[in-house]
Design an enzyme around this catalytic site. Sequence first.
Site, PDB file in Angstrom:
ATOM      1  N   GLY A  44       0.813  -1.213   0.000  1.00 56.10           N
ATOM      2  CA  GLY A  44       0.000   0.000   0.000  1.00 56.10           C
ATOM      3  C   GLY A  44       0.843   1.258   0.000  1.00 56.10           C
ATOM      4  O   GLY A  44       0.563   2.221   0.733  1.00 56.10           O
ATOM      5  N   ASN A  46       1.596   3.412  -2.595  1.00 56.37           N
ATOM      6  CA  ASN A  46       1.459   4.401  -3.667  1.00 56.37           C
ATOM      7  C   ASN A  46       0.937   5.745  -3.169  1.00 56.37           C
ATOM      8  O   ASN A  46       0.878   6.711  -3.915  1.00 56.37           O
ATOM      9  CB  ASN A  46       0.564   3.874  -4.804  1.00 56.37           C
ATOM     10  CG  ASN A  46      -0.809   3.444  -4.317  1.00 56.37           C
ATOM     11  OD1 ASN A  46      -1.283   3.890  -3.274  1.00 56.37           O
ATOM     12  ND2 ASN A  46      -1.445   2.561  -5.072  1.00 56.37           N
ATOM     13  N   GLY A  48       0.000   8.164   0.848  1.00 58.71           N
ATOM     14  CA  GLY A  48      -0.035   8.225   2.301  1.00 58.71           C
ATOM     15  C   GLY A  48       1.264   7.848   2.981  1.00 58.71           C
ATOM     16  O   GLY A  48       2.362   8.060   2.458  1.00 58.71           O
ATOM     17  N   GLY A  50       2.495   4.958   3.531  1.00 63.79           N
ATOM     18  CA  GLY A  50       3.218   3.913   2.815  1.00 63.79           C
ATOM     19  C   GLY A  50       4.165   4.506   1.793  1.00 63.79           C
ATOM     20  O   GLY A  50       5.307   4.058   1.638  1.00 63.79           O
ATOM     21  N   TYR A 204     -13.431  -2.623  10.971  1.00 66.57           N
ATOM     22  CA  TYR A 204     -12.098  -2.014  10.892  1.00 66.57           C
ATOM     23  C   TYR A 204     -11.357  -2.156  12.221  1.00 66.57           C
ATOM     24  O   TYR A 204     -10.187  -2.545  12.252  1.00 66.57           O
ATOM     25  CB  TYR A 204     -12.236  -0.538  10.512  1.00 66.57           C
ATOM     26  CG  TYR A 204     -10.926   0.216  10.512  1.00 66.57           C
ATOM     27  CD1 TYR A 204     -10.019   0.077   9.467  1.00 66.57           C
ATOM     28  CD2 TYR A 204     -10.597   1.062  11.574  1.00 66.57           C
ATOM     29  CE1 TYR A 204      -8.817   0.756   9.469  1.00 66.57           C
ATOM     30  CE2 TYR A 204      -9.391   1.749  11.581  1.00 66.57           C
ATOM     31  CZ  TYR A 204      -8.511   1.591  10.530  1.00 66.57           C
ATOM     32  OH  TYR A 204      -7.321   2.258  10.538  1.00 66.57           O
TER      33      TYR A 204
END
Length: 325
Positions: A44, A46, A48, A50, A204
């Site tokens: 993940g 790409n 934020g 990450g 979540y």
Amino acid sequence: MVDLISFSLVLIILGVILKIYIKLSVKHNGCYKCLVGKTAVVTGSNTGIGYITALDFAKRGCKVILACRNKVKAEAAVFEIQKETNNKNVIYKHLDLSSFKSIRDFAGDFNQMESKLDILVNNAGGIGFENKFTDDGLQVILQTNYAGPFLLTHLLLDKLKKSESGRIVNVAALAGRLAGNIDLNDLNKHPKDATGFYSPVQTYKNTKLCNILFTIELAKKLYGTNVTTNTLHPGIIDTNFLLTIPFFRKLIQFIGKFYFLTPLEGAQTTIYVALSNDLEGVSGKLFDNCREVGMYSNAKDPNMAKKLWEISEKWCKIEENEKIR
């Protein structure tokens, strides 16, 4: 009228003070470790935190694999990271954590092409507002946030053991603490709120607690090896994650722009846990704002962590030769 103006000024002043306090409270990782000759996988990555994590590793000379689902965004991220760091050893590999086949394809390719793995950052995650299930029979968010990283870690562990000091970083969240005492037998069904309706927020929170329980049990199984694992709460961050919130979206985004952490600030604890020399040999711990914090009370039952592990092996169809003992 004067009272209203005075009240508004007080609110503005308090808001500014809170903003300053938040910014001054953020700790930066302070690690200057060189990563030339090292290899990292960041899921993940790409956007934020990450993306910032991958960017930081690349600046240190690391070979970084952006393991992402969205090819267009990932390739754009690779281009930007290569451009900023002049590190051409940054590549994209397709990985869809909601598909066990995709995970196995990714791991198979990695294990064939790479001799070792030094850092695995299980960063990808999200929240879904529809109770959908994957082709593997798991609730989409449960698989994306937890079961997928569980399988991926199993499949890459042999390469992590080839590193001098392999590190597995599981990005969880404070939401795990708010999950309460979850029913492991009910995780893949239909989490409900007090009104009896499906609760994506509870789903979540459950997955984030699972990330923490996974880390605790994994650390036990890795004891005596050269691989460590830790988990962390990155903070409340102003990222594209906010775009997935269907209710009060504009208000939350407005507040987020002013009070939430930036991706750069939010990535600091991930980078700290992945690189800090102070954490050499440290495993099974929880971190927040670049420091170790006490484990959440609802994650302290070792039997729960063990039971979740056994359930997860069945969900992911872990083969005997893939099991971590």
